[in-house]
Design an enzyme around this catalytic site. Structure first.
Site, short mmCIF file in Angstrom:
data_model
loop_
_atom_site.label_atom_id
_atom_site.label_comp_id
_atom_site.label_asym_id
_atom_site.label_seq_id
_atom_site.Cartn_x
_atom_site.Cartn_y
_atom_site.Cartn_z
N GLY A 1 -9.05 3.23 -8.46
CA GLY A 1 -8.31 4.29 -8.65
C GLY A 1 -8.52 4.50 -10.31
O GLY A 1 -8.50 3.48 -11.00
N GLN A 2 -8.54 5.82 -10.54
CA GLN A 2 -8.55 5.90 -12.03
C GLN A 2 -7.18 5.60 -12.64
O GLN A 2 -7.05 5.62 -14.10
CB GLN A 2 -8.69 7.64 -12.47
CG GLN A 2 -8.93 8.08 -13.74
CD GLN A 2 -9.88 7.26 -14.53
OE1 GLN A 2 -10.95 7.06 -14.34
NE2 GLN A 2 -9.47 7.10 -15.99
N GLN B 1 -9.55 -0.93 -16.14
CA GLN B 1 -10.23 -1.93 -15.04
C GLN B 1 -11.47 -1.02 -14.63
O GLN B 1 -12.36 -1.78 -14.33
CB GLN B 1 -9.17 -1.72 -13.81
CG GLN B 1 -9.76 -2.46 -12.75
CD GLN B 1 -8.88 -2.83 -11.52
OE1 GLN B 1 -7.94 -3.62 -11.71
NE2 GLN B 1 -8.63 -1.92 -10.43
N HIS C 1 -3.40 4.02 -2.55
CA HIS C 1 -4.30 3.24 -1.95
C HIS C 1 -4.85 3.82 -0.69
O HIS C 1 -6.10 3.80 -0.44
CB HIS C 1 -3.65 1.97 -1.50
CG HIS C 1 -2.91 1.12 -2.48
ND1 HIS C 1 -1.72 0.97 -2.68
CD2 HIS C 1 -3.58 0.21 -3.66
CE1 HIS C 1 -1.30 0.16 -3.61
NE2 HIS C 1 -2.43 -0.25 -3.93
N SER D 1 2.91 0.20 -6.95
CA SER D 1 3.41 -0.57 -6.02
C SER D 1 4.65 -1.36 -7.07
O SER D 1 5.84 -1.72 -6.37
CB SER D 1 2.68 -1.93 -5.75
OG SER D 1 1.54 -1.51 -5.05
N LEU E 1 0.82 -1.23 -0.06
CA LEU E 1 -0.03 -0.22 0.07
C LEU E 1 0.89 1.29 0.01
O LEU E 1 1.78 1.27 0.61
CB LEU E 1 -0.92 -0.08 0.99
CG LEU E 1 -1.86 -1.18 1.44
CD1 LEU E 1 -2.75 -1.10 2.54
CD2 LEU E 1 -2.69 -1.42 0.01
N HIS E 2 0.40 2.20 -0.92
CA HIS E 2 1.04 3.53 -0.91
C HIS E 2 0.08 4.76 -0.86
O HIS E 2 -1.36 4.31 -0.58
CB HIS E 2 1.98 3.58 -2.16
CG HIS E 2 1.09 3.35 -3.44
ND1 HIS E 2 -0.07 3.99 -3.84
CD2 HIS E 2 1.30 2.42 -4.42
CE1 HIS E 2 -0.50 3.64 -4.88
NE2 HIS E 2 0.37 2.47 -5.09
N GLU E 3 0.33 5.78 -1.08
CA GLU E 3 -0.75 6.89 -0.89
C GLU E 3 -1.80 6.79 -1.77
O GLU E 3 -3.01 7.48 -1.53
CB GLU E 3 0.21 8.23 -1.01
CG GLU E 3 0.86 8.71 0.28
CD GLU E 3 2.39 8.24 -0.06
OE1 GLU E 3 2.49 7.33 -0.91
OE2 GLU E 3 3.35 9.00 0.45
N ASP F 1 -5.89 2.68 -12.84
CA ASP F 1 -6.28 1.78 -13.72
C ASP F 1 -7.58 1.97 -14.47
O ASP F 1 -8.63 1.26 -14.23
CB ASP F 1 -6.48 0.28 -13.06
CG ASP F 1 -4.99 0.09 -12.10
OD1 ASP F 1 -4.07 -0.57 -12.81
OD2 ASP F 1 -5.03 0.43 -10.92
P1 AMP Z 1 -3.65 -2.51 -6.78
O1 AMP Z 1 -2.98 -2.76 -5.42
O2 AMP Z 1 -2.49 -2.20 -7.62
O3 AMP Z 1 -4.50 -3.51 -7.47
O4 AMP Z 1 -4.79 -1.33 -6.66
C1 AMP Z 1 -5.84 -1.49 -5.62
C2 AMP Z 1 -6.42 0.05 -6.02
O5 AMP Z 1 -5.84 1.02 -5.80
C3 AMP Z 1 -6.96 0.00 -7.57
O6 AMP Z 1 -8.12 0.55 -7.55
C4 AMP Z 1 -5.94 1.09 -8.20
O7 AMP Z 1 -6.48 1.78 -9.17
C5 AMP Z 1 -5.57 2.34 -7.03
N1 AMP Z 1 -4.46 2.84 -7.15
C6 AMP Z 1 -3.37 2.26 -7.25
N2 AMP Z 1 -2.43 3.31 -7.59
C7 AMP Z 1 -2.91 4.37 -7.49
C8 AMP Z 1 -2.75 5.78 -7.49
N3 AMP Z 1 -1.43 6.11 -7.79
N4 AMP Z 1 -3.79 6.55 -7.38
C9 AMP Z 1 -4.92 6.30 -7.07
N5 AMP Z 1 -5.29 4.89 -7.09
C10 AMP Z 1 -4.29 4.11 -7.29
#
Ligand code: AMP
Length: 284
Positions: free
Chosen positions: A148-149, A154, A37, A187, A33-35, A151
């Site tokens: 998140g936009q 998705q 998420h 990530s 997780l980062h900012e 993706d």
């Molecule tokens: P992931 O763990 O990569 O599957 O991401 C989980 C959710 O976090 C997804 O809906 C992503 O679109 C969202 N997400 C990932 N990176 C970002 C970001 N930089 N800004 C906003 N949402 C994000």
């Protein structure tokens, strides 16, 4: 905050919330997780009585030569990040819990929407995403779910799935959170060497350049695509997977002149690391 690893445990926790009419928000993630998420979790916390964050590296959305094994995993740190951002429950099951049988039942969105952009090189990816999100929706039954936009494809695929299958859930789409130089938080950024990290900012810069062209009236898709392509190609460490432009909603083909909101999306490899980014271009 409660860490929960089994479906039964999670359902028991959620039962009383459902009975008491509490609203439930879900933030599906694969951890690390980062900012980006955290922004989803915080939005969910503001808009719901209970915030559930799933942390699950979903094996079915990775192709055979992709990074499933080496995908970063750190549950202890993720729990701290999620807690600080406003999570009430973390759901972090083992793969066998969500995929109990080897004979799979799939949820698959079909059509152009899954064949363009990332779908071209990741043919099973969105089937894996649609299947895991369906499982999570059925287990948790959230009122709202946060994505998140970042993706963008998705988002379009899940909007279609929710509409076509009548899921009683509201999708909330949150803006892309970026590093100070504009690189979208991901990530996978941790895989980059320092040279690749510096080079990767070209994704954001090229999309901003396209936005500038669009703002001053450029409406030819090919001109915008070419401008972004040449800017990225000028960066020696980059290998372009795609630079494409589609109409929203639904990633539909765009004629020779743009007259509707469009998604301009890029996927670029730096070494073995593939990064994606995008921008929505929309007349004021
Ligand atoms: P992931 O763990 O990569 O599957 O991401 C989980 C959710 O976090 C997804 O809906 C992503 O679109 C969202 N997400 C990932 N990176 C970002 C970001 N930089 N800004 C906003 N949402 C994000």
């Amino acid at each position: 905050m409660i860490l929960c690893k089994s479906i039964l445990e999670l359902k028991n926790l959620l039962n009383s919330a459902h009975h008491n009419g509490k609203s439930i928000g879900l933030v599906p993630t694969m951890g690390a997780l980062h900012e980006g998420h955290a922004s989803l979790i915080t939005a969910c916390h503001k808009e719901n009585d209970l915030t559930v964050v799933s942390i699950f590296v979903n094996p079915t959305q990775f192709g055979p030569n992709e990074d499933y094994e080496k995908y970063p995993r750190n549950l202890t740190k993720d729990c701290q990040t999620a807690d600080t951002a406003g999570a009430d429950i973390i759901f972090s099951p083992k793969p066998k819990e969500l995929y109990p049988s080897n004979d799979m039942t799939w949820v698959e969105v079909t059509g152009n929407i899954v064949k363009v952009l990332c779908g071209r090189t990741r043919p099973i990816h969105f089937r894996g995403v649609a299947t895991i999100i369906t499982k999570l929706f059925h287990i948790i039954n959230p009122d709202k779910a946060y994505f998140g936009q970042k993706d963008a494809q998705q988002v379009e695929v899940l909007k279609k799935m929710v509409k076509d299958l009548f899921f009683p859930v509201q999708l909330r789409i949150m803006p892309i959170i970026r590093e100070s130089d504009g690189l979208a938080k991901s990530s996978r950024n941790t895989y980059l060497t320092s040279e690749q990290r510096k080079a990767a900012v070209v994704l954001y810069k090229s999309l901003q350049y396209a936005k500038k062209l669009f703002t001053v009236g450029e409406r030819r898709p090919q001109t915008l695509i070419s401008a972004v392509t040449s800017m990225i190609a000028a960066e020696p460490l980059s290998h372009i997977d795609y630079v494409e432009l589609y109409g929203l909603p639904g990633l539909v083909p765009v004629p020779t002149t743009i007259t509707q909101p469009v998604l301009l999306a890029v996927a670029v490899k730096f070494g073995e690391t593939r990064l994606i980014d995008n921008i929505i271009l929309e007349a004021e």
